[in-house]
Write a protein that holds these residues in place. Structure first.
Motif, mmCIF file in Angstrom:
data_model
loop_
_atom_site.group_PDB
_atom_site.id
_atom_site.type_symbol
_atom_site.label_atom_id
_atom_site.label_comp_id
_atom_site.label_asym_id
_atom_site.label_seq_id
_atom_site.Cartn_x
_atom_site.Cartn_y
_atom_site.Cartn_z
ATOM 1 N N ALA A 2 -0.053 -13.267 -1.001
ATOM 2 C CA ALA A 2 0.081 -12.867 -2.272
ATOM 3 C C ALA A 2 -0.703 -12.106 -3.085
ATOM 4 O O ALA A 2 -2.018 -12.210 -2.773
ATOM 5 C CB ALA A 2 0.353 -14.205 -3.253
ATOM 6 N N ILE A 3 -0.317 -10.984 -3.774
ATOM 7 C CA ILE A 3 -1.359 -10.243 -4.506
ATOM 8 C C ILE A 3 -1.453 -10.611 -5.874
ATOM 9 O O ILE A 3 -0.544 -11.446 -6.538
ATOM 10 C CB ILE A 3 -0.516 -8.870 -4.540
ATOM 11 C CG1 ILE A 3 -1.431 -7.675 -5.357
ATOM 12 C CG2 ILE A 3 0.733 -8.875 -5.257
ATOM 13 C CD1 ILE A 3 -1.013 -6.340 -5.188
ATOM 14 N N THR A 4 -2.619 -10.590 -6.343
ATOM 15 C CA THR A 4 -3.154 -11.387 -7.553
ATOM 16 C C THR A 4 -3.186 -10.211 -8.621
ATOM 17 O O THR A 4 -3.124 -9.183 -8.586
ATOM 18 C CB THR A 4 -4.567 -11.990 -7.377
ATOM 19 O OG1 THR A 4 -5.572 -10.932 -7.221
ATOM 20 C CG2 THR A 4 -4.515 -13.212 -6.440
ATOM 21 N N ASN A 32 4.879 -8.382 -5.633
ATOM 22 C CA ASN A 32 4.751 -9.614 -4.836
ATOM 23 C C ASN A 32 6.112 -9.903 -4.073
ATOM 24 O O ASN A 32 6.275 -10.353 -3.171
ATOM 25 C CB ASN A 32 4.482 -10.803 -5.618
ATOM 26 C CG ASN A 32 3.030 -11.292 -5.530
ATOM 27 O OD1 ASN A 32 2.483 -11.063 -4.541
ATOM 28 N ND2 ASN A 32 2.332 -11.537 -6.666
ATOM 29 N N LYS A 33 7.077 -9.727 -4.721
ATOM 30 C CA LYS A 33 8.492 -9.438 -4.042
ATOM 31 C C LYS A 33 8.431 -8.583 -3.066
ATOM 32 O O LYS A 33 9.072 -9.006 -2.075
ATOM 33 C CB LYS A 33 9.690 -9.168 -5.234
ATOM 34 C CG LYS A 33 10.894 -9.758 -4.800
ATOM 35 C CD LYS A 33 11.854 -9.634 -6.142
ATOM 36 C CE LYS A 33 13.464 -9.549 -5.685
ATOM 37 N NZ LYS A 33 14.196 -9.039 -6.792
ATOM 38 N N GLY A 36 6.329 -9.603 -0.198
ATOM 39 C CA GLY A 36 6.810 -10.892 0.397
ATOM 40 C C GLY A 36 8.083 -10.143 1.432
ATOM 41 O O GLY A 36 8.232 -10.885 2.765
#
Lengths: 98, 489, 489
Positions: A2-4, A32-33, A36
């Motif tokens: 995940a990207i923060t 993130n979507k 993903g």
């Protein structure tokens, strides 16, 4: 992976983009979507496969070393937001970079 | 190598690697057809490609590739059959596209080496890689105090080859020597003019120190902006001292990029390791992989001239020259070529060496670049030397003829003829001169006859003077003795 | 005579036979733009003065008896990411507002040489990043068949212009379907040539290894004629493929008897609109009746292509769009304290949200620590996808599938969901990764009176088979004709 929020901020800065806090939140969700989704490529068995680095497999064409006229100084600077004595102008650079 | 560096005495050994950028001698830029000529008004040697306009595409300059391969071959590098250009991404006003086209994991050449030092102190410095890339533009501060910088993109896109060495250098003096050798080489093979102050040769240095005898490498720092050989040495001396001081006080050297400030003779921190760039290299999609077919490399191999080292050895072997002579004569390609042509023509290699090292270098004040504009050709110098060897003229006359030839480029025979400088070898003519001299120097004749042979050179000098240097020296000597001995009777 | 309803080849024949003049034609289209473009907003800029002057010049040439070029007097609309010298070229981005390129794209040079007349620049998704032309920095384009619907994208302006008869032909660019998908949504023939056959010089880059300029026209023959003018090696584009790739017009008459047509049925399950599925059935039947051998091919799940595409395209774009920094041209946030401030200000204000989102994504997938996980993996996946297509094309001469899973969607329907927007390109993106050629052929209207498009795909340099199959499909399914003139809303 995940990207923060920090990643988003850091990456935007690397790309010289400023994001408002709202944009940052929106980008965080959207990226993130998307990331993903692109995780899908992990499902592929890529062992031993050479990366395809270019649009096609040919070899680059070359040019002969002949100097030709390009643009005049006037043409080169036309459209520049600010010029001075034949130069493009930027805010002062404090230290050399490269 | 000079005296041991001061750090050695303190038990530390510096480890130095260099990254040298050489501007290649092409007519046009690496990815567009703009001229590379130096000194044009700002932003007058630019086009949409090197200005980074939208929609433009790079096309690689064939000559830039060839010159880079020539250097690779001269350094004994392995030329990669397929090399790939990459984009190095960072923002800076002198970089119009926001990325530099360079090479990354598949450079043009791998490996190679360059010799430094002489005699027993000779060392081989390893080369890691060579790659092609484009130069950036130039910036300067506006002088009106307005807090602005001015950007000139004429230099943007000039072809560079970057040479990265192994961390094989151990002292600032060695670094200096390496650069001197590299400069000599690139000039010799004609890939770069080697002008460091003019910016066609630029250097960054990586340096760390470690306790002498240790194999592990210390933390290195990178020094940028080294625009002269002297600055390389000065900056390294400073940084080595600083790092040793840090270690001596039980501190830790921090990785950083430093900037050499030549005017203040000091280093400043440009960025720390934490601030290191993330260049996001990736293959340049606008340039397909560069493929160097074997036949092309073979053709380029034919463009590599005999290198200074090899030529020096050959001069010693082939012309029986002392090491010293061979070293002087192979310092530049121009000089070596001149010498060799003159020597072959004259038939006396050692005589040619003496003349080239003294008279010829004197005539160009040691600057072999000037040989190109000298009216005198090596063939005519050879002819002149042949006249000495054959006894047609004396060395002294030859020097006078040489001076005339250096100015006019004339043929030696014609100059000798025109100035009436040919040697007098007619015994009767010389006897007549001797008779005059002896008549005018009666007291010295008496001295001679009394056994004082030391006056003989005086008579010879007088005869030479009377002949304006043209009397054949050996003949004059013999006939003079005959004339004097005849007076005893 | 309704000139605006005619195909380009019919117009060209009429001009050559002097039934009407080039000026008549150009004026007819300019009038129609003036009357109707306000509602669809296909054009960003109309070059009326130059277009009329150019048409007159051509008429004079034709009157003098000189052989008119293959596109003599044909007006053409040009997507705003293709450089036209001295005229606004903005990629529909505020960051390039006011920018006028100092050069013509190679395709513009070729069009001019063929006698085509540039009518103006068409709207698009900013920097070609989008599938609906809603991402334009200067307002969305509407679908001429229904103003509530998108025209597709990113070449939505070009597709809408051709569909509404504002231009007989147009240029678009296709990075992941940006010519074919708006062609489908607007009911026009729209072709993406093999990567490397049409020069990219002067096409403002989105993703360099995927971008390709392609023609849009009211029928397949117009696409073929335009393609034949556009294609060919360009020494100023190092990725252009050597050799001639023109397709003789006679190919259109060859029919498809014996041609192997593969349908990737695996791709066509869930999410396929019933009307689209029905149109596919009609197309299969049409080809079969014409003598083609229609069978099934299996291809890798296209979602892998979407994944790889959004990594590769955004990575390349992040570098391609770095040049927009407010220094040399375009918008500029003056008054910043340092260059970084100038860049950040200019870019944050100048780029729209989707462009910024993709730049951040592309920067991220290239950055330290993520390169291998994303970018490198995507490039390997790309080779897998390419190999998969090569395997499929060993068994089929062309592939047939819908251009998009649905007819045009509503304006605003997907703007809040970038991923849903990306997935609307699921049938077009794989071809760009493979770098082959494809064409959209109109296949009737949906129950809602929206165009449906079928896509034919062919291997690299397989344009001849592509056009043959497309012509067959078109002649059996019929063209749609002009979109109904939009009613006042």
């Amino acid at each position: 992976m995940a990207i923060t929020r920090d990643d988003v901020r850091h990456t935007a800065a690397l790309a010289r983009l400023a994001l408002s806090p709202e944009e940052e939140s929106a980008f965080l969700l959207e990226l993130n979507k998307i990331l993903g989704y692109v995780e899908k490529i992990r499902e592929l068995d890529l062992a031993g496969i050479e990366p395809m680095t270019h649009g096609h497999a040919g070899t680059g064409s070359l040019r002969d070393d002949a100097a030709l006229d390009g643009l005049s100084q006037e043409e080169a600077l036309r459209g520049a937001p600010e010029t001075d004595e034949g130069h493009f102008v930027v805010p002062q650079v404090v230290r050399p970079e490269e | 190598m000079g005296a041991p560096h001061e750090s050695a005495a303190r038990g530390y050994e510096p480890v130095i690697g260099l990254e040298v950028h050489c501007q290649l001698l092409t007519r046009s830029k690496i990815f567009c057809s703009c001229s590379t000529a130096f000194g044009a008004p700002p932003n007058s040697q630019v086009c949409p490609v090197c200005l980074g306009h939208p929609g433009v595409l790079p096309v690689l300059n064939r000559r830039a590739v060839e010159l880079a391969v020539v250097l690779g071959l001269a350094l004994g590098s392995k030329i990669r059959e397929v090399s790939v250009f990459a984009r190095k991404n960072y923002f800076y006003p002198d970089l119009p596209k926001g990325y530099q086209i360079s090479q990354y994991d598949l450079p043009l050449c791998d490996g190679g080496s360059l010799q430094i030092g002489t005699g027993d102190a000779r060392r081989t410095i390893g080369i890691t890689r060579l790659h092609l890339e484009e130069d950036a533009g130039k910036m300067k501060h506006a002088e009106d105090g307005s807090g602005r910088s001015l950007v000139d993109l004429n230099r943007c896109g000039v072809p560079l080859i970057e040479i990265v060495t192994e961390p094989d250098l151990r002292t600032p003096e060695e670094a200096h020597d390496f650069l001197e050798r590299l400069k000599q080489l690139v000039q010799y093979i004609g890939v770069c003019d080697g002008n460091m102050e003019g910016g066609s040769l630029r250097c960054d240095a990586n340096v760390s120190v470690r306790p002498r005898g240790s194999e592990a490498l210390g933390t290195k720092t990178e020094i940028k902006n080294l625009n002269s050989f002297r600055n390389v040495q000065r900056a390294l001396e400073h940084e080595i001292r600083r790092q040793i001081a840090v270690l001596e006080s039980a501190g830790r050297v921090e990785g950083a990029t430093l900037l050499w400030d030549a005017t203040r003779d000091r280093l400043q921190v440009m960025r720390t390791k934490e601030e290191a760039h993330d260049y996001r290299y990736f293959p340049e999609p606008d340039l397909l992989p560069l493929v160097l077919a074997e036949e092309w490399i073979a053709a380029i191999r034919g463009m590599v001239p005999e290198l200074p080292e090899a030529r020096r050895a050959r001069f010693v072997r082939e012309y029986a020259l002392p090491e010293y002579d061979a070293g002087v004569l192979t310092a530049t390609r121009e000089l070596a070529g001149f010498y060799e042509a003159a020597a072959r023509r004259s038939g006396d290699a050692k005589l040619a060496s003496n003349w080239v090292m003294t008279e010829l270098l004197g005539a160009v004040k040691g600057d072999t670049e000037r040989l190109r504009n000298l009216p005198l050709t090596p063939e005519r110098l050879g002819d002149l030397l042949a006249l000495i060897t054959s006894g047609a003229i004396s060395g002294k006359i030859a020097k006078a003829v040489f001076e005339e030839m250096a100015v006019s480029g004339g043929e030696p025979g014609a100059i000798i003829e025109a100035c009436g400088l040919s040697q007098i070898v007619d015994p009767d003519a010389i006897r007549a001169l001797i008779a005059e001299v002896l008549a005018a120097n009666a007291p010295q004749v008496v001295d001679y006859l009394a056994g004082h042979e030391r006056v003989l050179p005086h008579f010879i000098g007088q005869v030479m003077k009377a002949s304006r240097g043209r009397a054949n020296p050996e003949l004059t000597n013999r006939l003079l003795r005959e004339a004097l001995e005849a007076r005893r009777e | 005579m309704n000139l605006c309803g005619m195909s380009a080849h019919a117009l060209r024949d009429g001009i050559a036979a002097r039934r009407f003049s080039a000026e008549d034609v150009v004026r007819a289209f300019l009038d129609r733009i003036a009357a109707h473009d306000g509602r669809v907003h296909a054009f960003l800029e109309v070059h009326d003065t130059e277009a009329i002057a150019e048409a007159r010049r051509l008429d004079e040439e034709i009157a003098r008896g000189s052989e008119p070029g293959p596109l003599a007097g044909i007006p053409i609309a040009v997507k705003d990411n293709i450089c036209v010298r001295g005229r606004g070229t903005s990629c529909a981005s505020r960051i390039l507002s006011g920018y006028a390129p100092p050069y013509d794209a190679t395709v513009i040079e070729k069009l001019r040489a063929a006698g085509a007349v540039v009518l103006g620049k068409t709207n698009m998704d900013e920097f070609a990043m989008g599938s609906s032309t809603e991402n334009s920095g200067f307002g969305a384009t509407r679908n001429p068949w229904s103003l509530e619907h998108v025209p597709g994208g990113s070449s939505g302006g070009s597709a809408a212009a051709v569909a509404l008869g504002l231009a007989p032909v147009a240029l678009g660019s296709d990075t992941g379907g940006s010519v074919r998908q708006p062609g489908a949504f607007c009911g026009v023939a729209a072709m993406k040539p093999t990567y490397g056959t049409v020069s990219r010089r002067g096409l403002i880059a989105f993703a360099s290894s995927l971008d390709q300029i392609g023609p849009l026209g009211r029928d397949v023959q117009d696409c073929l004629n335009l393609y034949n003018v556009l294609c060919g090696p360009d020494p100023r584009d190092a990725t252009s493929a050597p050799g001639g790739h023109e397709v003789p017009e006679g190919a259109l008459l060859q029919g498809v008897r014996g041609l192997r047509v593969g349908v990737p049925w695996d791709w066509l399950g869930e999410g396929l609109h019933a009307d689209v599925e029905a149109a596919l059935g009609r197309s299969v039947e049409a080809l079969r009746q014409a003598g083609a051998l229609v069978g099934e091919v299996s291809l890798l799940d296209p979602s892998y292509a979407i994944a790889a595409y959004y990594i590769i395209a955004t990575a390349e774009a992040s570098a391609n769009l770095a040049r927009y920094d407010g220094v040399r041209y375009g918008a500029s946030a003056r008054g910043a304290e340092d260059p970084a401030g100038l860049y950040t200000g200019t870019r944050s204000e100048g780029f729209g949200a989707e462009v910024r989102r993709r730049i951040v994504l592309g920067t991220y997938v290239l950055s330290a620590g993520y390169y291998d996980a994303y970018y490198l993996r995507a490039q390997k996946a790309r080779r897998l996808i390419r190999d998969d297509f090569e395997r499929a094309f060993a068994m089929a001469d062309v592939l047939l599938l819908p251009t998009a899973p649905t007819p045009a969607f509503r304006i605003g329907e997907k703007t809040g969901d970038p991923l849903a927007m990306y997935l609307s390109d699921i049938f077009t993106v794989p071809l760009n990764l493979y770098a082959g050629c494809g064409i959209n052929v109109p296949a009737g209207l949906s129950a809602d009176e929206l165009p449906i498009g079928m896509q034919l795909l062919a291997p690299r340099f397989g344009e001849a088979a592509l056009f043959r199959a497309a012509q067959c499909l078109e002649s059996r399914l019929g063209t749609l004709g002009l979109a109904p003139e939009p009613a006042e809303t």
